[in-house]
Design a protein around this motif. Structure first.
Motif, PDB file in Angstrom:
ATOM      1  N   GLU A  93       0.739  -1.306  -0.058  1.00 38.92           N
ATOM      2  CA  GLU A  93      -0.123   0.015  -0.032  1.00 38.92           C
ATOM      3  C   GLU A  93       0.850   1.336   0.048  1.00 38.92           C
ATOM      4  N   ASP A  94       1.967   1.162   0.488  1.00 43.77           N
ATOM      5  CA  ASP A  94       3.055   2.671   0.538  1.00 43.77           C
ATOM      6  C   ASP A  94       3.367   2.667  -1.068  1.00 43.77           C
ATOM      7  N   ALA A  95       3.289   1.843  -1.795  1.00 40.03           N
ATOM      8  CA  ALA A  95       3.662   2.222  -3.047  1.00 40.03           C
ATOM      9  C   ALA A  95       2.732   3.029  -3.909  1.00 40.03           C
ATOM     10  N   VAL A  96       1.287   2.943  -3.449  1.00 38.54           N
ATOM     11  CA  VAL A  96       0.550   3.825  -3.982  1.00 38.54           C
ATOM     12  C   VAL A  96       0.711   5.224  -4.506  1.00 38.54           C
ATOM     13  N   GLY A  97       0.793   5.452  -5.524  1.00 37.42           N
ATOM     14  CA  GLY A  97       0.976   7.100  -5.773  1.00 37.42           C
ATOM     15  C   GLY A  97       2.326   7.415  -6.053  1.00 37.42           C
ATOM     16  N   ARG A  98       3.098   6.415  -5.766  1.00 35.96           N
ATOM     17  CA  ARG A  98       4.456   6.654  -6.039  1.00 35.96           C
ATOM     18  C   ARG A  98       5.352   5.773  -6.970  1.00 35.96           C
ATOM     19  N   ALA A  99       4.968   4.277  -6.548  1.00 34.91           N
ATOM     20  CA  ALA A  99       5.494   3.415  -7.378  1.00 34.91           C
ATOM     21  C   ALA A  99       4.534   2.071  -7.724  1.00 34.91           C
ATOM     22  N   GLU A 100       3.390   2.407  -7.733  1.00 35.47           N
ATOM     23  CA  GLU A 100       2.201   1.651  -8.041  1.00 35.47           C
ATOM     24  C   GLU A 100       2.491   0.763  -9.261  1.00 35.47           C
ATOM     25  N   GLU A 101       3.118   1.385 -10.288  1.00 30.68           N
ATOM     26  CA  GLU A 101       3.242   0.522 -11.674  1.00 30.68           C
ATOM     27  C   GLU A 101       4.583  -0.641 -11.173  1.00 30.68           C
ATOM     28  N   LEU A 102       5.432  -0.261 -10.639  1.00 31.06           N
ATOM     29  CA  LEU A 102       6.343  -1.163 -10.401  1.00 31.06           C
ATOM     30  C   LEU A 102       5.907  -2.294  -9.549  1.00 31.06           C
ATOM     31  N   VAL A 103       5.214  -1.941  -8.486  1.00 28.46           N
ATOM     32  CA  VAL A 103       4.877  -3.029  -7.488  1.00 28.46           C
ATOM     33  C   VAL A 103       3.776  -3.925  -7.865  1.00 28.46           C
ATOM     34  N   SER A 104       2.988  -3.292  -8.738  1.00 31.77           N
ATOM     35  CA  SER A 104       1.946  -4.055  -9.272  1.00 31.77           C
ATOM     36  C   SER A 104       2.342  -5.100 -10.297  1.00 31.77           C
ATOM     37  N   TRP A 105       3.232  -4.655 -10.971  1.00 33.50           N
ATOM     38  CA  TRP A 105       3.956  -5.842 -12.039  1.00 33.50           C
ATOM     39  C   TRP A 105       4.845  -6.698 -11.130  1.00 33.50           C
ATOM     40  N   LEU A 106       5.534  -6.370 -10.214  1.00 29.64           N
ATOM     41  CA  LEU A 106       6.141  -7.375  -9.047  1.00 29.64           C
ATOM     42  C   LEU A 106       5.224  -8.279  -8.785  1.00 29.64           C
ATOM     43  N   GLU A 107       3.968  -7.991  -8.120  1.00 32.31           N
ATOM     44  CA  GLU A 107       3.056  -8.976  -7.594  1.00 32.31           C
ATOM     45  C   GLU A 107       2.828  -9.770  -8.761  1.00 32.31           C
ATOM     46  N   LYS A 108       2.271  -9.331  -9.958  1.00 27.80           N
ATOM     47  CA  LYS A 108       2.044 -10.397 -10.931  1.00 27.80           C
ATOM     48  C   LYS A 108       3.278 -11.485 -11.257  1.00 27.80           C
ATOM     49  N   GLY A 109       4.383 -10.837 -11.311  1.00 29.55           N
ATOM     50  CA  GLY A 109       5.445 -11.624 -11.626  1.00 29.55           C
ATOM     51  C   GLY A 109       5.846 -12.502 -10.575  1.00 29.55           C
ATOM     52  N   LEU A 110       5.677 -12.400  -9.427  1.00 28.15           N
ATOM     53  CA  LEU A 110       5.810 -13.380  -8.107  1.00 28.15           C
ATOM     54  C   LEU A 110       4.806 -14.324  -8.182  1.00 28.15           C
ATOM     55  N   ALA A 111       3.647 -14.001  -8.535  1.00 29.12           N
ATOM     56  CA  ALA A 111       2.635 -15.084  -8.467  1.00 29.12           C
ATOM     57  C   ALA A 111       2.685 -15.984  -9.587  1.00 29.12           C
ATOM     58  N   GLU A 112       3.254 -15.553 -10.751  1.00 29.77           N
ATOM     59  CA  GLU A 112       3.588 -16.669 -11.824  1.00 29.77           C
ATOM     60  C   GLU A 112       4.623 -17.191 -11.649  1.00 29.77           C
ATOM     61  N   TRP A 113       5.638 -16.620 -10.815  1.00 26.03           N
ATOM     62  CA  TRP A 113       7.059 -17.428 -10.428  1.00 26.03           C
ATOM     63  C   TRP A 113       6.453 -18.627  -9.337  1.00 26.03           C
ATOM     64  N   GLY A 114       5.513 -18.271  -8.455  1.00 26.68           N
ATOM     65  CA  GLY A 114       5.015 -19.047  -7.344  1.00 26.68           C
ATOM     66  C   GLY A 114       4.574 -20.288  -7.913  1.00 26.68           C
ATOM     67  N   LYS A 115       3.525 -19.852  -9.110  1.00 31.23           N
ATOM     68  CA  LYS A 115       3.023 -21.178  -9.509  1.00 31.23           C
ATOM     69  C   LYS A 115       3.958 -22.130 -10.136  1.00 31.23           C
ATOM     70  N   LYS A 116       4.970 -21.665 -10.933  1.00 32.56           N
ATOM     71  CA  LYS A 116       6.050 -22.456 -11.387  1.00 32.56           C
ATOM     72  C   LYS A 116       6.631 -23.331 -10.354  1.00 32.56           C
ATOM     73  N   VAL A 117       6.905 -22.783  -9.272  1.00 32.46           N
ATOM     74  CA  VAL A 117       7.659 -23.304  -8.207  1.00 32.46           C
ATOM     75  C   VAL A 117       6.836 -24.359  -7.447  1.00 32.46           C
ATOM     76  N   GLN A 118       5.475 -24.050  -7.434  1.00 27.48           N
ATOM     77  CA  GLN A 118       4.440 -25.078  -6.938  1.00 27.48           C
ATOM     78  C   GLN A 118       4.388 -26.134  -7.846  1.00 27.48           C
ATOM     79  N   ASP A 119       4.416 -26.040  -8.912  1.00 27.43           N
ATOM     80  CA  ASP A 119       4.403 -27.085  -9.959  1.00 27.43           C
ATOM     81  C   ASP A 119       5.552 -27.889  -9.830  1.00 27.43           C
ATOM     82  N   ARG A 120       6.792 -27.418  -9.568  1.00 34.44           N
ATOM     83  CA  ARG A 120       7.858 -28.015  -9.269  1.00 34.44           C
ATOM     84  C   ARG A 120       8.002 -28.717  -7.976  1.00 34.44           C
TER      85      ARG A 120
END
Length: 329
Positions: free
Chosen positions: A289-316
């Motif tokens: 929430e601290d990223a809102v209005g400052r680095a929202e774009e960066l953190v939002s895409w980090l969240e998406k990337g982490l979720a996708e990476w987490g799915k790959k790790v879970q499959d593994r």
């Protein structure tokens, strides 16, 4: 990059900033009070770069283009968590980007060279800063790792929900059937300003699993080597190397027996994510929430990337600890 007519950071060296020659051709500048990294200088060209975490805004102001020195990570590190931003793939470079470099699109280096001290660790994880003024050894989780209590961190349960206090008796810092420690990303303003970057990776380690020598004869103490301390808020202490500026610890009076260790210090041969030692939470980025209005774009895409990476790790590897606990309930 700083404009040519901007005041030079080296004017403040000694009074406000500490200079550390990281390589033969580059120097880092960090705050002598809190350890925040501020500037990076190319000594041959005298070009200056600024740490983006100290800027008041990055969205619409800073363009993120590539990950560099990916080969040094062995496992891909942060680049696997942020492969794209605003739908645009970020380039991966084996070393620093230049006209002669070839992009590292897929795959990483096969082996990370181990230091002599890491080889002598005897089943422990060697951790150290760049200059070597701060070093320690982390033991594998054991029965003593569970012999503490601590409220849950924001990276697992949002503080505002009140869930943290409900789970105080659970050993949330132990994962993978208590064979690994928890790792997570934090984007809070306090970490950002004390480190100099938008995202900080922490490992949650009981202090009784940390020793100052490979044999475990020197027990952990919070003030050793070249560490300096900064009180970033009431009841909270941060520690960093006073020589090279490396972020080291985050400590709180609310959980004195459990400490946050900066993952960048870990000398794991499998790579900088230290996946043989850490299970990373990918469900949430702490204090996003601290990223809102400052680095929202960066953190939002980090969240998406982490979720996708987490799915790959879970499959593994199978479901992470928090998913298993939810399934059992």
């Amino acid at each position: 990059m700083l404009p040519e007519n901007a005041p030079k950071p080296d004017d403040s060296v000694g009074e406000l900033l500490v200079s550390y020659k990281a390589t033969e051709g580059a120097a880092r500048y960090f705050c002598k009070m809190c350890g925040a990294h501020m500037f990076f200088q190319r000594l041959e060209t005298e070009a200056w770069q600024i740490a983006t975490g100290v800027l008041e805004k990055v969205d619409g102001f800073v363009t993120f283009e590539r990950h560099i020195y990916v080969e040094d990570t062995v496992d891909g590190g942060f680049s696997d968590w942020l492969p794209t931003i605003t739908g645009r793939p970020l380039e991966r470079w084996a070393i620093e980007s230049s006209d002669n470099d070839e992009p590292l699109l897929d795959g990483h280096a096969s082996k990370r060279p181990e230091s002599s001290k890491a080889n002598k660790a005897q089943g422990k994880l060697h951790a150290h800063c760049q200059c070597g003024g701060v070093e320690m050894y982390i033991a594998r989780p054991s029965a003593r790792s569970s012999d503490i209590t601590a409220s849950w961190p924001d990276v697992l349960h949002h503080f505002d929900t009140g869930d943290a206090s409900m789970h105080e008796n659970e050993t949330w810092w132990l994962r993978a059937n208590k064979q690994k420690f928890l790792g997570g990303c934090c984007t809070c303003d306090s970490c950002r300003l004390a480190v100099g970057f938008e995202v900080v990776q922490w490992a949650f380690i009981p202090v009784n699993d940390i020793a100052l020598d490979a044999e475990g004869k020197k027990p952990f103490k919070p003030d050793f080597g070249t560490l300096r301390m900064y009180r970033s808020s009431e009841g909270t202490r941060r520690r960093f190397c006073g020589t090279c500026g490396a972020t080291v610890f985050w400590e709180s009076d609310t959980r004195p027996d459990l400490i946050d260790v900066a993952v960048g210090l870990l000398d794991a041969p499998e790579g900088v994510r230290a996946e043989q030692w850490l299970e990373w939470t990918t469900e949430r980025v702490s204090f996003r929430e601290d990223a809102v209005g400052r680095a929202e774009e960066l953190v939002s895409w980090l969240e998406k990337g982490l979720a996708e990476w987490g799915k790959k790790v879970q499959d593994r590897d199978g479901p992470p600890e928090e998913v298993k606990n939810q399934q059992q309930r």
